[in-house]
Design an enzyme around this catalytic site. Structure first.
Site, PDB file in Angstrom:
ATOM      1  N   HIS A  87      37.402  30.648  40.975  1.00  0.00           N
ATOM      2  CA  HIS A  87      37.376  31.693  39.949  1.00  0.00           C
ATOM      3  C   HIS A  87      36.275  32.724  40.206  1.00  0.00           C
ATOM      4  O   HIS A  87      35.957  33.503  39.308  1.00  0.00           O
ATOM      5  CB  HIS A  87      37.164  31.077  38.556  1.00  0.00           C
ATOM      6  CG  HIS A  87      38.322  30.290  38.047  1.00  0.00           C
ATOM      7  ND1 HIS A  87      38.744  29.126  38.644  1.00  0.00           N
ATOM      8  CD2 HIS A  87      39.164  30.500  37.002  1.00  0.00           C
ATOM      9  CE1 HIS A  87      39.781  28.648  37.961  1.00  0.00           C
ATOM     10  NE2 HIS A  87      40.060  29.463  36.967  1.00  0.00           N
ATOM     11  N   GLU A  92      52.459  33.248  42.028  1.00  0.00           N
ATOM     12  CA  GLU A  92      51.884  34.523  42.467  1.00  0.00           C
ATOM     13  C   GLU A  92      52.730  35.208  43.529  1.00  0.00           C
ATOM     14  O   GLU A  92      52.855  36.435  43.551  1.00  0.00           O
ATOM     15  CB  GLU A  92      50.452  34.311  42.978  1.00  0.00           C
ATOM     16  CG  GLU A  92      49.438  34.002  41.875  1.00  0.00           C
ATOM     17  CD  GLU A  92      49.490  32.573  41.358  1.00  0.00           C
ATOM     18  OE1 GLU A  92      50.216  31.744  41.956  1.00  0.00           O
ATOM     19  OE2 GLU A  92      48.828  32.264  40.355  1.00  0.00           O
TER      20      GLU A  92
END
Lengths: 345, 376
Positions: free
Chosen positions: A137, A68
């Site tokens: 999540h 990321e």
């Protein structure tokens, strides 16, 4: 042309509206490109980029290595050469490896260089909970980024806003965190696909688009209490307002749309009218955006208030296992409980 | 290179030994065959001016004129030799110690002191000079360099075969940065995208106090093999060898053959910054060993032995160095802080309600004091 262009209204769900908005932005500007993990052939784990790789190719829909920080960092480099990368971080809880790039580089380069460099990177993040997912999540990360000057943080709650705001975020010269309420990806609505394009193609369109993206929307008018929300919590507040009405309480719902900046003008106009405010968000209440709103309402509308500003949100704990999330997250019941409490004053 | 440590001299490309004697190297000699004695004198001049500026800047910090100074002392050959291998289409992402690189790229060193005086965070226009702003977060600029290089490729500036048009990116960082995730991610992204970027590691042997042995068990150039790109070690105190290796690497990248890692083994002769005290972590004998390998002295010996460094040239460079130091001092002392409200400028590129509100509040707050002064 004197007549208004005919409105092209289509029914879409929120995820599909983002997809259509991305497509429109990519067709409008060849410098717009998408980057992220699994966004190409797969179309993203939520299929938000579905079909774009096929139509725009490898160079504009880029499957990146699984890193990321590298994704955001290379996007910054591309932006420095005039590209507009739209980055997808696969899940909210995976943004943290990129936290340094976002907060020390992306947010600060314009300031650091006294405006000589712009980095108009958009970071799309499926965020917040309610989908029965595993750990990392379901997180609500908005306060962490709203706290950093130089970033804009927005979250659409409807397909129309999703379609418009993704294009406005892409057009904005500032870096934007675009938080997509993943539990609302399948919410359906009518979308006028013509209006935002007209705005963006006009002279000064990017500035107008940035300004509009930063404004709140009155989602439902009311007179007794103001419910303040954004992203996934807007629908919940509308449901709560409906139930409150049955109990003769008239609740106004403000869809903030933008967290950085807040549209305090719209917030204060509403609170001065109702005298009561309840802020609803999924993020933990402590040190959150609700606290910021409560403080600002207190400073600017203290003598209009009949009751303290209440906050409804997550608890000071890591996001719990999914079998607990419906007790952790704000619910209609908890919102109505807060409404009862402010109405008791 | 198996089994050797990160400070070993094994495998270093060297074209001038530390006593200034030319060493032949069939691979890299072609990359310096174009250099004339004038070119070498220009290298020597650039290194000497950079050092004069550097020493003056340390003095300015010691006299309280600068908040901090980051000396490049000892790294002049690594910086001057490599920067001279870049040209107009290229773009450079420095760390924060690359004063020599800035000088070669035409940035007036006397003009970069606002950052170190606390007036601003950067001092030059990155687009005008092809040199990105200094980045203080270690290694954070490495992925920027890769993204920029990918974009150059998309813009048709790589592998066209037209030497006037093709370009590449150089990214400078140090031995400490090689431990950063961002540098490793940058290597991966560069490799899989065949990005035209040269990662130039100045292994100056210290990350503040920590020796390179705290960062690596192997020579840093070996990091390249893990991602499948070439890695070259060069004597970082040999300006000629650094130039040769960087020229090769830039041609490699510009022609579309992909990224390269260069490790220039050098020595940070000074402190990490003016806040540092190297006597706590290294010996004077170690420092003396490297003083005997001073990069400027090495080229000077070579030129002198060849009778190519006339006294009048040396005197002129010395005078130029003094003039640069004088202008630097003048520039530093001449810095005036602008209106305080300018600190609110450029947070965003478009108006942001919160910044506007706070700036308006601040101006009202300031004005309230002015009223009182007038009232008195």
């Amino acid at each position: 042309m004197t007549a208004e262009a005919p409105a092209a209204v289509r029914s879409m769900n929120l995820g599909g509206a983002i997809n259509a908005g991305l497509r429109a932005a990519m067709e409008r500007d060849p410098k717009v490109l998408l980057m992220g993990e699994d966004i190409g052939q797969l179309g993203g784990v939520f299929r938000v980029t579905d079909g774009l790789w096929k139509d725009f190719g490898d160079h504009r829909v880029i499957d990146t290595p699984l890193a990321e920080s590298g994704i955001v960092g290379t996007a910054i480099g591309m932006a420095l050469r005039g590209y507009t990368p739209v980055v997808e971080i696969q899940f909210d809880g995976f943004i943290f490896p990129a936290f340094n790039q976002i907060t020390t580089q992306l947010a600060k380069l314009h300031y650091r260089t006294k405006g000589k460099l712009s980095v108009p990177v958009v970071i799309r993040v499926p965020f917040a909970g309610g989908i029965g997912a595993v750990e990392h999540h379901s997180e609500s990360i908005e306060a962490l980024f709203a706290h950093t000057a130089g970033l804009r943080v927005v979250s659409p709650a409807t397909p129309q806003d999703a379609y418009d705001m993704i294009q406005q975020a892409i057009a904005s010269p500032d870096p934007v965190l675009f938080l997509e309420p993943k539990a609302r990806y399948w919410d359906k609505g009518e979308v006028d696909t013509a209006r935002v394009g007209t705005q963006l193609e006009a002279v000064g369109g990017a500035q107008a688009a940035t300004a509009e993206m930063s404004r709140a929307r009155v989602a439902r008018e009311g007179k007794d209490v103001t419910l303040l929300a954004y992203g996934p919590s807007v629908r919940l507040c509308l449901q709560s307002a409906e139930l409150a009405a049955a109990d003769s309480v008239s609740a106004e719902v403000i869809d903030l749309r933008s967290v950085s900046p807040f549209d305090m003008e719209t917030v204060l106009a509403s609170v001065k009218k109702t005298g009561r405010a309840v802020v609803v968000h999924e993020a933990p209440v402590a040190f959150g955006t609700g606290g910021e709103l409560a403080a600002r309402i207190g400073e600017k509308a203290f003598f209009h208030l009949h009751a303290p500003v209440m906050r409804v949100g997550g608890f000071h704990m890591p996001y719990p296992g999914s079998k607990f999330e419906h007790d952790y997250l704000p619910s209609v019941d908890r919102i109505l409980d807060a409404v009862d409490r402010v109405m008791a004053h | 290179m198996a089994g050797i440590g990160p400070l070993s001299e094994e495998g270093l490309v060297r074209l001038l030994d530390h006593e200034g004697r030319r060493v032949e190297d069939a691979t890299y000699d072609p990359y310096v065959s174009h250099l004339t004695m004038d070119d070498l004198r220009a290298f020597w001049r650039d290194m000497t001016l950079t050092r004069a500026f550097d020493l003056e800047s340390t003095s300015l910090q010691r006299q309280g004129e600068l908040g901090l100074w980051v000396p490049a002392l000892g790294q002049e050959a690594a910086q001057i030799g490599s920067a001279h291998a870049t040209r107009l289409p290229d773009h450079i992402f420095p760390s924060y110690r690359e004063h020599g690189v800035l000088h070669v790229k035409g940035i007036d060193l006397a003009s970069i002191m606002g950052m170190w005086r606390g007036m601003e965070h950067s001092s030059w226009d990155p687009t005008a000079y092809g040199v990105h702003t200094y980045t203080l977060v270690i290694g954070a600029h490495a992925p920027h360099a890769v993204g920029y290089a990918q974009a150059m490729d998309w813009d048709g500036l790589v592998g066209s075969g037209d030497p006037e048009k093709d370009g590449a990116v150089v990214c400078y960082f140090g031995d400490g940065a090689t431990s950063q995730g961002d540098v490793n991610e940058a290597l991966v992204f560069a490799a899989v995208n065949n990005a035209p970027v040269v990662f130039f590691i100045q292994n100056n042997q210290f990350a503040i106090s920590e020796p390179t042995t705290r960062q690596s068990k192997v020579p840093l150039a070996q990091r390249a093999s893990g991602v499948g790109i070439p890695g070259v070690r060069v004597d970082g105190n040999d300006v000629v060898a650094v130039h040769a290796v960087t020229r090769w690497a830039m041609e490699h990248a510009r022609s579309g053959q992909g990224p390269v890692v260069i490790e220039a083994l050098t020595y940070r002769m000074g402190a990490h910054t003016t806040s540092d005290d190297p006597t706590r972590y290294r010996t004077t004998s170690d420092e003396q060993y490297w003083k005997d390998r001073d990069p400027i002295a090495r080229l000077e010996t070579f030129l002198t032995s060849a009778d190519e460094l006339p006294e009048d040239f040396k005197a002129q460079v010395e005078a130029d160095g003094k003039e640069l130091a004088r202008r630097t001092r003048e520039s530093v002392k001449g810095w005036q802080r602008g209106p305080v409200e300018q600190m609110f400028d450029h947070v965003y590129g478009t108006p942001h309600a919160l910044v506007q509100e706070e700036k308006a509040w601040f101006n009202r707050y300031e004005a309230s004091f002015a009223d009182q002064e007038v009232a008195k």
